[in-house]
Motif scaffolding. Structure first.
Motif, PDB file in Angstrom:
ATOM      1  N   TYR A 216       0.873  -1.212  -0.071  1.00 15.59           N
ATOM      2  CA  TYR A 216       0.110  -0.106  -0.248  1.00 15.59           C
ATOM      3  C   TYR A 216       0.988   1.372   0.070  1.00 15.59           C
ATOM      4  O   TYR A 216       1.608   1.356   0.969  1.00 15.59           O
ATOM      5  N   ALA A 217       0.937   2.012  -1.343  1.00 17.29           N
ATOM      6  CA  ALA A 217       1.945   2.850  -1.377  1.00 17.29           C
ATOM      7  C   ALA A 217       1.439   4.418  -1.871  1.00 17.29           C
ATOM      8  O   ALA A 217       0.393   4.093  -2.285  1.00 17.29           O
ATOM      9  N   THR A 218       2.265   5.309  -1.517  1.00 17.14           N
ATOM     10  CA  THR A 218       1.759   6.699  -2.184  1.00 17.14           C
ATOM     11  C   THR A 218       2.388   6.803  -3.537  1.00 17.14           C
ATOM     12  O   THR A 218       3.116   5.768  -3.970  1.00 17.14           O
ATOM     13  N   ASN A 219       1.593   7.647  -4.219  1.00 20.53           N
ATOM     14  CA  ASN A 219       2.550   7.741  -5.813  1.00 20.53           C
ATOM     15  C   ASN A 219       3.926   8.014  -5.641  1.00 20.53           C
ATOM     16  O   ASN A 219       4.692   7.115  -6.523  1.00 20.53           O
ATOM     17  N   ILE A 220       4.193   8.808  -4.863  1.00 21.51           N
ATOM     18  CA  ILE A 220       5.737   8.982  -5.242  1.00 21.51           C
ATOM     19  C   ILE A 220       6.672   8.015  -4.466  1.00 21.51           C
ATOM     20  O   ILE A 220       7.835   7.547  -5.013  1.00 21.51           O
ATOM     21  N   GLU A 221       6.099   6.977  -3.714  1.00 21.73           N
ATOM     22  CA  GLU A 221       6.923   6.048  -3.123  1.00 21.73           C
ATOM     23  C   GLU A 221       6.973   4.981  -4.266  1.00 21.73           C
ATOM     24  O   GLU A 221       8.200   4.310  -4.224  1.00 21.73           O
ATOM     25  N   ILE A 222       6.058   4.971  -5.203  1.00 17.23           N
ATOM     26  CA  ILE A 222       6.265   3.914  -6.521  1.00 17.23           C
ATOM     27  C   ILE A 222       7.331   4.477  -7.180  1.00 17.23           C
ATOM     28  O   ILE A 222       8.063   3.644  -7.888  1.00 17.23           O
ATOM     29  N   ILE A 223       7.368   5.599  -7.579  1.00 13.36           N
ATOM     30  CA  ILE A 223       8.388   6.380  -8.399  1.00 13.36           C
ATOM     31  C   ILE A 223      10.107   5.933  -7.789  1.00 13.36           C
ATOM     32  O   ILE A 223      10.769   5.746  -8.328  1.00 13.36           O
ATOM     33  N   ASP A 224       9.919   6.305  -6.514  1.00 12.32           N
ATOM     34  CA  ASP A 224      11.328   6.060  -5.805  1.00 12.32           C
ATOM     35  C   ASP A 224      11.685   4.675  -5.782  1.00 12.32           C
ATOM     36  O   ASP A 224      12.907   4.465  -5.705  1.00 12.32           O
ATOM     37  N   TRP A 225      10.673   3.852  -5.788  1.00  6.75           N
ATOM     38  CA  TRP A 225      10.834   2.349  -5.705  1.00  6.75           C
ATOM     39  C   TRP A 225      11.531   1.970  -7.158  1.00  6.75           C
ATOM     40  O   TRP A 225      12.547   1.454  -7.307  1.00  6.75           O
ATOM     41  N   GLN A 226      10.885   2.601  -8.138  1.00  7.59           N
ATOM     42  CA  GLN A 226      11.217   2.290  -9.526  1.00  7.59           C
ATOM     43  C   GLN A 226      12.539   2.784  -9.578  1.00  7.59           C
ATOM     44  O   GLN A 226      13.462   2.158 -10.302  1.00  7.59           O
ATOM     45  N   ASP A 227      13.157   4.009  -9.153  1.00  7.82           N
ATOM     46  CA  ASP A 227      14.341   4.643  -9.196  1.00  7.82           C
ATOM     47  C   ASP A 227      15.352   3.673  -8.674  1.00  7.82           C
ATOM     48  O   ASP A 227      16.573   3.545  -9.164  1.00  7.82           O
ATOM     49  N   THR A 228      15.097   3.060  -7.502  1.00  6.42           N
ATOM     50  CA  THR A 228      16.053   2.301  -6.593  1.00  6.42           C
ATOM     51  C   THR A 228      16.354   1.021  -7.491  1.00  6.42           C
ATOM     52  O   THR A 228      17.417   0.512  -7.627  1.00  6.42           O
ATOM     53  N   MET A 229      15.195   0.495  -8.054  1.00  8.91           N
ATOM     54  CA  MET A 229      15.246  -0.816  -8.747  1.00  8.91           C
ATOM     55  C   MET A 229      16.009  -0.728 -10.246  1.00  8.91           C
ATOM     56  O   MET A 229      17.038  -1.568 -10.569  1.00  8.91           O
ATOM     57  N   ARG A 230      16.123   0.495 -10.673  1.00  4.83           N
ATOM     58  CA  ARG A 230      16.895   0.578 -11.926  1.00  4.83           C
ATOM     59  C   ARG A 230      18.221   0.830 -11.558  1.00  4.83           C
ATOM     60  O   ARG A 230      19.268   0.763 -12.554  1.00  4.83           O
ATOM     61  N   ARG A 231      18.713   1.249 -10.659  1.00  4.12           N
ATOM     62  CA  ARG A 231      19.909   1.584 -10.252  1.00  4.12           C
ATOM     63  C   ARG A 231      20.781   0.343  -9.825  1.00  4.12           C
ATOM     64  O   ARG A 231      22.050   0.168  -9.367  1.00  4.12           O
ATOM     65  N   LEU A 232      19.993  -0.752  -9.465  1.00  7.70           N
ATOM     66  CA  LEU A 232      20.735  -1.860  -9.080  1.00  7.70           C
ATOM     67  C   LEU A 232      21.898  -2.368 -10.281  1.00  7.70           C
ATOM     68  O   LEU A 232      21.542  -2.246 -11.237  1.00  7.70           O
ATOM     69  N   GLN A 233      22.855  -3.022  -9.555  1.00  8.40           N
ATOM     70  CA  GLN A 233      23.993  -3.375 -10.480  1.00  8.40           C
ATOM     71  C   GLN A 233      24.374  -4.833 -10.357  1.00  8.40           C
ATOM     72  O   GLN A 233      24.690  -5.022  -9.240  1.00  8.40           O
ATOM     73  N   PHE A 234      23.876  -5.693 -11.354  1.00  2.50           N
ATOM     74  CA  PHE A 234      23.943  -7.113 -11.307  1.00  2.50           C
ATOM     75  C   PHE A 234      25.337  -7.455 -11.940  1.00  2.50           C
ATOM     76  O   PHE A 234      25.863  -6.914 -12.861  1.00  2.50           O
ATOM     77  N   ALA A 235      25.885  -8.455 -11.299  1.00  2.76           N
ATOM     78  CA  ALA A 235      27.013  -9.409 -12.007  1.00  2.76           C
ATOM     79  C   ALA A 235      26.668  -9.882 -13.449  1.00  2.76           C
ATOM     80  O   ALA A 235      25.344 -10.095 -13.529  1.00  2.76           O
ATOM     81  N   ALA A 236      27.454 -10.168 -14.237  1.00  4.12           N
ATOM     82  CA  ALA A 236      26.946 -10.639 -15.595  1.00  4.12           C
ATOM     83  C   ALA A 236      26.463 -11.822 -15.428  1.00  4.12           C
ATOM     84  O   ALA A 236      25.437 -12.344 -16.229  1.00  4.12           O
ATOM     85  N   ASP A 237      26.957 -12.747 -14.452  1.00  7.72           N
ATOM     86  CA  ASP A 237      26.523 -14.162 -14.374  1.00  7.72           C
ATOM     87  C   ASP A 237      25.246 -14.353 -13.196  1.00  7.72           C
ATOM     88  O   ASP A 237      24.961 -15.240 -12.723  1.00  7.72           O
ATOM     89  N   GLY A 238      24.910 -12.970 -12.520  1.00 11.90           N
ATOM     90  CA  GLY A 238      23.776 -13.170 -11.906  1.00 11.90           C
ATOM     91  C   GLY A 238      24.032 -13.521 -10.361  1.00 11.90           C
ATOM     92  O   GLY A 238      23.155 -13.821  -9.703  1.00 11.90           O
ATOM     93  N   SER A 239      25.455 -13.543 -10.187  1.00  7.96           N
ATOM     94  CA  SER A 239      25.905 -14.207  -9.031  1.00  7.96           C
ATOM     95  C   SER A 239      25.793 -13.246  -7.745  1.00  7.96           C
ATOM     96  O   SER A 239      25.738 -13.631  -6.474  1.00  7.96           O
ATOM     97  N   PHE A 240      25.850 -12.094  -7.963  1.00  3.95           N
ATOM     98  CA  PHE A 240      25.685 -10.930  -6.956  1.00  3.95           C
ATOM     99  C   PHE A 240      25.227  -9.670  -7.375  1.00  3.95           C
ATOM    100  O   PHE A 240      24.914  -9.604  -8.450  1.00  3.95           O
TER     101      PHE A 240
END
Length: 268
Positions: A216-240
């Protein structure tokens, strides 16, 4: 080499989010907020600060912080002009002055906007980031449960007069956790008084509230969540994964929920 099945999740590992958006800040917001709070529903209230002093039907500035506690206060421009017909300097002043008054009333940043009368232009949309605005909600709806691809043309799922209870039933029935679903409802609280149908919102919130698979979220919390998820940096093999944000991120890894604390590197 093993490749993990990695999916983004909403906070807590959830796969559904519900958010509400209500415009104009009329006195009926008091009853609407009471219904939301009773069922753990959260949302965004888009206010015209410049109209408040001269309109007794609007929530007073001194009441805003207390009434909307736990929700988001966003801009609806200072005096609700049809901004698609205005020069850009006037639009900028409408938004900045509204932000300034609302931020003084709440003590919190105002970062969202609902376009008055749904009016905007590409030039207005391009200007909004420089005005501190992270999203703009339009009046068109999709009837679907998709997250916004363009946050400055955010279309809701439905207006509350648009088969709300049927849409709620459809949303609650969504069980495939490999997808993310967002239900976005918008409207004006005075419409319930005009139509004499407060029972629709009461039934909706009673049905939709308190569900373990819904964030249960506000509008801005959804936008902030999207920003956080887009900034994630994954290893090429998905190990970290490394999370450079200060906010936590949530993943599903081979069916298990993984919390990636802000600033941390997590082996997957």
């Amino acid at each position: 080499m093993k490749y993990n099945r990695i999916f983004h999740c909403f906070p807590g590992g959830k796969h559904k989010v519900l958010t509400m958006s209500y415009d104009d800040g009329k006195r009926e917001d008091r009853a609407l907020v009471k219904i939301f709070n009773a069922h753990g529903i959260r949302g965004t209230f888009n206010l015209n600060a410049g109209l408040i002093p001269s309109d007794a039907d609007r929530i007073p500035l001194e009441e805003i912080a207390g009434l909307y506690k736990g929700h988001e206060v966003a801009s609806h421009t200072l005096t609700h002009p049809t901004i698609g017909r205005c020069d850009l300097a006037h639009v900028a002043r409408q938004i900045l002055d509204d932000r300034e008054m609302l931020e003084k009333a709440t003590g919190r940043p105002v970062r969202g906007l609902a376009y008055p009368n749904g009016s905007f232009t590409p030039e207005i949309e391009e200007m909004l980031p420089a005005l501190g605005i992270r999203y703009g909600r339009v009046v068109e709806t999709t009837g679907t449960f998709a997250l916004p691809n363009n946050p400055y043309e955010w279309k809701g799922t439905c207006h509350h007069n648009g088969n709300l209870l049927e849409k709620c039933e459809e949303f609650l029935s969504l069980k495939k956790t490999q997808y993310l679903y967002a239900m976005y409802v918008w409207g004006h609280s005075y419409e319930f008084s005009d139509a004499g149908n407060w029972d629709v919102m009461e039934k909706f919130c009673a049905a939709a509230g308190g569900k373990s698979d819904i964030w249960y979220a506000t509008n801005i919390e959804i936008i902030d969540w999207q920003d956080t998820m887009r900034r994630l940096q994954f290893a090429a093999d998905g190990s970290f994964v490394y999370n450079p944000s200060s906010s936590d991120a949530w993943l599903s890894v081979d069916g298990e929920t993984v919390r990636v604390v802000g600033g941390s590197l997590v082996r997957l």
